[in-house]
Write a protein that holds these residues in place. Structure first.
Motif, mmCIF file in Angstrom:
data_model
loop_
_atom_site.group_PDB
_atom_site.id
_atom_site.type_symbol
_atom_site.label_atom_id
_atom_site.label_comp_id
_atom_site.label_asym_id
_atom_site.label_seq_id
_atom_site.Cartn_x
_atom_site.Cartn_y
_atom_site.Cartn_z
ATOM 1 N N PRO A 23 -25.444 21.975 47.075
ATOM 2 C CA PRO A 23 -24.418 22.825 47.787
ATOM 3 C C PRO A 23 -24.365 24.405 47.568
ATOM 4 N N SER A 24 -25.125 24.644 46.526
ATOM 5 C CA SER A 24 -25.487 26.196 46.103
ATOM 6 C C SER A 24 -26.191 26.828 47.133
ATOM 7 N N TRP A 25 -26.959 26.216 47.896
ATOM 8 C CA TRP A 25 -27.819 27.099 48.868
ATOM 9 C C TRP A 25 -26.905 27.625 49.820
ATOM 10 N N THR A 26 -25.575 27.045 50.045
ATOM 11 C CA THR A 26 -24.771 27.516 51.125
ATOM 12 C C THR A 26 -24.358 29.060 50.751
ATOM 13 N N GLY A 27 -24.360 29.860 51.673
ATOM 14 C CA GLY A 27 -24.189 31.439 51.592
ATOM 15 C C GLY A 27 -24.823 32.203 52.325
ATOM 16 N N THR A 28 -24.661 33.430 52.167
ATOM 17 C CA THR A 28 -25.442 34.478 52.894
ATOM 18 C C THR A 28 -26.418 35.070 51.676
ATOM 19 N N TRP A 29 -27.677 35.304 52.206
ATOM 20 C CA TRP A 29 -28.720 35.806 51.244
ATOM 21 C C TRP A 29 -29.337 37.016 51.910
ATOM 22 N N ARG A 44 -40.691 48.179 57.322
ATOM 23 C CA ARG A 44 -40.080 47.363 56.420
ATOM 24 C C ARG A 44 -38.895 46.388 57.112
ATOM 25 N N ILE A 45 -38.865 45.103 56.868
ATOM 26 C CA ILE A 45 -38.277 44.248 57.538
ATOM 27 C C ILE A 45 -37.446 43.710 56.608
ATOM 28 N N ASP A 46 -36.000 43.935 56.731
ATOM 29 C CA ASP A 46 -35.021 43.502 56.005
ATOM 30 C C ASP A 46 -34.589 42.095 56.671
ATOM 31 N N VAL A 47 -34.137 41.330 55.675
ATOM 32 C CA VAL A 47 -33.695 39.669 56.229
ATOM 33 C C VAL A 47 -32.529 39.563 55.671
ATOM 34 N N THR A 48 -31.485 38.824 56.526
ATOM 35 C CA THR A 48 -30.259 38.356 56.166
ATOM 36 C C THR A 48 -30.519 36.611 56.555
ATOM 37 N N PHE A 49 -30.239 35.877 55.676
ATOM 38 C CA PHE A 49 -30.163 34.446 56.074
ATOM 39 C C PHE A 49 -28.668 33.899 55.580
ATOM 40 N N TRP A 64 -28.120 27.708 59.950
ATOM 41 C CA TRP A 64 -29.635 28.009 59.475
ATOM 42 C C TRP A 64 -30.048 28.964 60.003
ATOM 43 N N ARG A 65 -29.510 30.050 59.830
ATOM 44 C CA ARG A 65 -29.663 31.454 60.717
ATOM 45 C C ARG A 65 -30.276 32.510 60.102
ATOM 46 N N THR A 160 -38.255 37.025 50.202
ATOM 47 C CA THR A 160 -37.492 36.927 48.836
ATOM 48 C C THR A 160 -36.031 37.093 49.076
ATOM 49 N N LEU A 161 -35.198 36.568 48.855
ATOM 50 C CA LEU A 161 -33.710 36.708 49.104
ATOM 51 C C LEU A 161 -33.145 36.446 47.849
#
Length: 166
Positions: A23-29, A44-49, A64-65, A160-161
């Motif tokens: 469950p610790s995968w849950t959240g914003t990265w 540079r490309i920033d990523v929010t997952f 899963w966005r 890498t997040l």
């Protein structure tokens, strides 16, 4: 013959797949996308997952966005869902429009392998502590034949997040 024995032994000795994602995968990265080989002067490309509450039962799905940004400008959005299937560690990434990519949890890592036109893509996603890493390895597909068919990797997209601070 020797290679097939090694592969068979590895499969026999491999531990069983984990039942479900931690469950610790849950959240914003948040992190940065890196393309290999890189291009000189590439932006540079920033990523929010975002990973929603992970599915626990067959048929349940989670957000899963992934957002790809250049500064504040949204460059690309992957608004997918991660859905639980019946088997141990079995999931699917639902991209919408009828595209569902089989995905399997083996140990602490999600794997998805698929073809798009003439490309074979392998997606590897793993969580290590408060870091989430994803690599998408691309190779030009080759026709199957007898024995070993080699594929030459053409590129790797690595993200890498780290967990977003509340």
């Amino acid at each position: 013959m020797r290679l097939s024995l090694i592969v068979a032994a590895a499969l026999f000795m491999a531990p069983a797949a984990a039942l479900a994602l931690d469950p610790s995968w849950t959240g914003t990265w948040h992190g940065v996308l890196q393309n290999l080989p890189g291009r000189a002067g590439a932006e540079r490309i920033d990523v929010t997952f975002e990973a929603g509450k992970l599915p626990e039962r067959e048929g349940e799905c989670a957000t899963w966005r992934t957002r790809y940004l250049h500064g504040a400008e949204l460059r690309h959005l992957k608004d997918y869902r991660l859905c639980r299937l019946a088997g141990e560690g079995e999931y699917t990434v639902d991209e919408g429009d009828g595209i569902k990519l089989p995905t399997r949890l083996l140990g602490d890592t999600l794997y998805s392998i698929f073809k798009f036109d003439t490309h074979l893509l392998t997606v590897i996603t793993r969580k290590r502590g408060d870091m989430l890493e994803q690599e998408i390895i691309s190779a030009t597909d080759q026709p199957a034949g007898k024995g070993v068919v080699t594929l030459h990797p053409s590129s790797v997209q690595r993200t890498t997040l780290s967990r977003a601070k509340p």
